[in-house]
Design an enzyme around this catalytic site. Structure first.
Site: not given
Length: 367
Positions: A130, A237, A202, A275-276
């Site tokens: 993101y 993420s 990120n 977070s991914g």
């Protein structure tokens, strides 16, 4: 500057010649970077594309596996990798709201290169993080021409890091983040294979940032945070792509992908609900896998394969963890100050500031 240019050596392994994912033979990386304004809004985003082999991926598939540490992220094409264990397309990384158009464009580009599209389908691997603080993410500014540009520019050699491609608008540990890369080359006694890593970083909180095991983030809190007035520190993420020329089978690729968690943990990440954290590993060590042109009548009934004996796989795990750790730090060090007219200010982490924080923690370059 990169970590090693500052005298910071992470782990015990030996980097490849470029200390990049492209140290794995055949791997190519391309970027398309958007830095502009549209209708008065700032656009800071793009696409990063990774090709696993020198030729078309569908003609030379490779084994692959993936791991999800925390699933607040999205990706396409992973279910087929889980089922079949094969990577048959290039991989792309972009922002959260552009994952669909990147996937659709990769399908269109595949069709252009097919002699008989009636006998083939593809499900490209596209992953995201993101970038909405620095980029007009709702504007969905990534277009097909940007995906094509990233594919056309994919090449071996040094990999540009920081605010490029999909990493253009990313934030890591409250500093400017983005694309980072690193590699490790095993000794001849360990097989002589290479493990290369590319991250789109990120994620992470400032106070939890660690470098070479030292809690440097606690000594960098005086640098203003981009989350002081909006958002939450740690939101975001990380995508990790791990490549190796070792002959691994799909389940071993998944095990390799899991080790990205260790590298992220060493730098102070991997603990956020928002977070991914998605990781994919592929292995090019088996060179004679049948082409993925489904419907062909001339495919063999069986294929001879090689695999690394599990008793000798640990050095690959260690290499992956170290390379992920270093790639994240390289991504942060490559970042430069970035701001928006709406008042978001994301600082880059200068090498000198990092060294000062390390020395305050008791770190020594001669250690």
């Amino acid at each position: 500057m990169r970590a090693r240019q500052l005298g910071i050596t992470l782990g015990l392994g030996t980097p490849g010649e470029l200390n990049a994912i492209t140290d794995v033979p055949g791997v190519r990386v391309g970027h398309s970077t958007l830095k502009t304004r549209v209708d008065g809004k700032q656009v800071r985003t793009g696409v990063t594309l990774i090709q696993p082999r020198a030729g078309e991926a569908r003609h030379q598939p490779c084994f692959a596996g993936y791991h999800v540490l925390n699933g607040n992220g999205d990706a396409t094409g992973l279910e087929w990798i889980s089922e079949a264990g094969l990577l048959t397309t290039p991989m792309a990384i972009t922002n959260t709201h552009s994952i669909g158009i990147v996937r659709d464009t990769l399908i269109a580009l595949e069709r252009e290169r097919l002699a008989d599209p009636a006998v083939y389908w593809c499900m490209p691997v596209v992953m995201e993080t993101y970038d909405g603080l620095l980029n007009d993410i709702w504007g969905q500014h990534v277009q097909p021409e940007h995906v094509r540009q990233a594919l056309d520019q994919a090449e071996t050699g040094p990999v540009q890091e920081g605010a490029v491609g999909g990493g253009t608008g990313m934030i890591c540990h409250e500093f400017k983040g983005g694309i980072g890369t690193a590699s490790r080359r095993l000794s001849a006694e360990q097989g002589g294979w290479t493990v290369g890593v590319l991250v789109q970083a990120n994620h992470g909180k400032r106070q939890e940032l660690r470098v070479d095991g030292y809690p440097v983030g606690r000594h960098l809190m005086d640098i203003p945070s981009p989350f002081a007035e909006r958002g939450t520190p740690g939101m975001g993420s990380i995508v990790v792509i791990i490549a190796t020329d070792a002959p691994l089978l799909p389940h071993q690729c998944k095990r390799l992908a899991q080790r990205a968690s260790i590298g992220i943990g060493r730098t102070g990440g991997g603990t956020e609900d928002s977070s991914g954290d998605l990781f994919l590993a592929f292995a090019t060590g088996n060179h004679d896998l049948p082409p993925a042109d489904y419907g062909r009548k001339d495919l063999p009934l069986s294929t001879p394969l090689r695999m690394v004996n599990n008793d000798h796989i640990s050095p690959l795990f260690s290499a992956a963890a170290e390379a992920v750790e270093e790639a994240i730090i390289n991504a942060i060090l490559a970042g430069e100050d970035m701001s928006t007219e709406e008042g978001v200010k994301v600082p880059g982490l200068a090498g000198e500031s990092l060294l000062q924080a390390l020395h305050r923690c008791g770190w020594s370059m001669s250690r």
